[in-house]
Design a protein around this motif. Structure first.
Motif, short mmCIF file in Angstrom:
data_model
loop_
_atom_site.label_atom_id
_atom_site.label_comp_id
_atom_site.label_asym_id
_atom_site.label_seq_id
_atom_site.Cartn_x
_atom_site.Cartn_y
_atom_site.Cartn_z
N GLN A 17 1.18 -0.97 0.18
CA GLN A 17 -0.08 -0.19 0.34
C GLN A 17 0.75 1.72 0.31
O GLN A 17 0.92 2.10 -0.74
CB GLN A 17 -0.26 -0.01 1.22
CG GLN A 17 -1.91 1.23 0.91
CD GLN A 17 -2.93 1.27 2.64
OE1 GLN A 17 -2.59 0.94 3.67
NE2 GLN A 17 -4.32 1.73 2.06
N HIS A 39 -3.32 9.26 7.81
CA HIS A 39 -4.71 9.37 8.55
C HIS A 39 -5.55 8.51 8.34
O HIS A 39 -5.96 7.18 9.06
CB HIS A 39 -5.51 11.03 9.28
CG HIS A 39 -3.71 12.01 9.77
ND1 HIS A 39 -3.78 11.28 11.38
CD2 HIS A 39 -3.86 13.24 9.26
CE1 HIS A 39 -3.19 12.86 11.51
NE2 HIS A 39 -3.05 13.35 10.73
N THR A 40 -5.86 8.26 6.67
CA THR A 40 -6.61 7.49 6.32
C THR A 40 -6.09 5.96 6.41
O THR A 40 -6.74 5.04 6.92
CB THR A 40 -6.79 7.76 5.19
OG1 THR A 40 -7.63 9.38 5.31
CG2 THR A 40 -8.00 6.64 4.43
N VAL A 41 -4.48 5.61 5.89
CA VAL A 41 -4.39 4.39 6.34
C VAL A 41 -4.04 4.14 7.07
O VAL A 41 -4.53 3.07 7.74
CB VAL A 41 -3.47 4.86 5.19
CG1 VAL A 41 -1.86 3.25 5.56
CG2 VAL A 41 -3.23 5.22 4.12
N THR A 42 -3.29 5.15 8.31
CA THR A 42 -2.99 5.00 9.58
C THR A 42 -5.15 3.92 10.56
O THR A 42 -4.60 2.72 10.70
CB THR A 42 -2.90 5.90 10.46
OG1 THR A 42 -1.53 5.95 9.91
CG2 THR A 42 -2.61 5.44 12.15
N ASP A 43 -5.84 4.89 9.90
CA ASP A 43 -7.39 4.46 10.64
C ASP A 43 -7.61 3.69 10.25
O ASP A 43 -7.98 2.30 10.64
CB ASP A 43 -8.14 5.23 10.82
CG ASP A 43 -9.52 5.36 10.99
OD1 ASP A 43 -9.18 5.08 12.48
OD2 ASP A 43 -10.65 5.25 10.54
N TYR A 44 -7.55 2.94 9.06
CA TYR A 44 -7.70 1.45 8.02
C TYR A 44 -6.74 -0.16 8.69
O TYR A 44 -7.60 -0.36 8.94
CB TYR A 44 -7.11 1.75 6.74
CG TYR A 44 -7.42 0.73 6.13
CD1 TYR A 44 -8.82 0.52 5.44
CD2 TYR A 44 -6.87 -0.12 5.91
CE1 TYR A 44 -8.94 -1.35 4.89
CE2 TYR A 44 -6.53 -1.87 4.89
CZ TYR A 44 -7.81 -2.04 4.70
OH TYR A 44 -8.45 -3.19 4.30
N TRP A 45 -5.69 0.42 8.79
CA TRP A 45 -5.53 -0.12 9.37
C TRP A 45 -5.01 -1.03 11.08
O TRP A 45 -5.49 -2.01 11.35
CB TRP A 45 -3.68 -0.81 9.19
CG TRP A 45 -3.61 -0.66 7.99
CD1 TRP A 45 -2.82 0.72 6.62
CD2 TRP A 45 -3.07 -2.24 7.12
NE1 TRP A 45 -2.85 -0.27 5.55
CE2 TRP A 45 -3.07 -2.23 5.57
CE3 TRP A 45 -3.44 -3.41 7.64
CZ2 TRP A 45 -2.79 -2.71 4.55
CZ3 TRP A 45 -3.59 -4.15 6.89
CH2 TRP A 45 -3.42 -4.50 5.20
N ARG A 46 -5.73 -0.12 11.74
CA ARG A 46 -6.23 0.22 12.77
C ARG A 46 -7.43 -0.26 13.09
O ARG A 46 -7.29 -1.21 13.95
CB ARG A 46 -6.43 1.27 14.06
CG ARG A 46 -4.88 1.80 14.28
CD ARG A 46 -5.16 3.28 15.28
NE ARG A 46 -3.74 3.87 15.38
CZ ARG A 46 -3.16 5.21 15.28
NH1 ARG A 46 -4.40 5.98 14.94
NH2 ARG A 46 -2.15 5.57 15.49
N ARG A 47 -8.21 -0.62 12.25
CA ARG A 47 -9.62 -0.98 12.16
C ARG A 47 -9.60 -2.43 11.89
O ARG A 47 -10.09 -3.38 12.38
CB ARG A 47 -10.47 -0.40 11.60
CG ARG A 47 -10.39 1.07 12.03
CD ARG A 47 -11.98 1.44 11.16
NE ARG A 47 -11.89 2.60 10.19
CZ ARG A 47 -12.15 2.10 9.11
NH1 ARG A 47 -12.72 1.37 8.75
NH2 ARG A 47 -11.15 2.86 8.19
N ALA A 48 -8.77 -2.78 10.50
CA ALA A 48 -8.34 -3.84 10.52
C ALA A 48 -7.97 -5.31 10.82
O ALA A 48 -8.30 -6.04 11.20
CB ALA A 48 -7.87 -3.84 8.48
#
Length: 52
Positions: A17, A39-48
């Motif tokens: 990514q 912020h978008t990528v970090t948030d995505y991986w935290r949720r995943a």
């Protein structure tokens, strides 16, 4: 982190990514907002990867 996650697979996905974002930025730097994506990528991986 979820117990069913394979760390090696996640590492490959994250690097892929980031390389994709980097390539997009090289090709058209004015269309890639890395500050926003950070912020978008970090948030995505935290949720995943979050444990239920």
């Amino acid at each position: 982190m979820r117990p069913d996650v394979e760390p090696g697979d996640v590492a490959i996905a994250v690097v892929g990514q980031l390389r994709g974002i980097g390539l997009q930025r090289l090709l058209d730097p004015h269309t890639v907002d890395t500050a926003r994506l950070r912020h978008t990528v970090t948030d995505y991986w935290r949720r995943a990867l979050r444990a239920p």
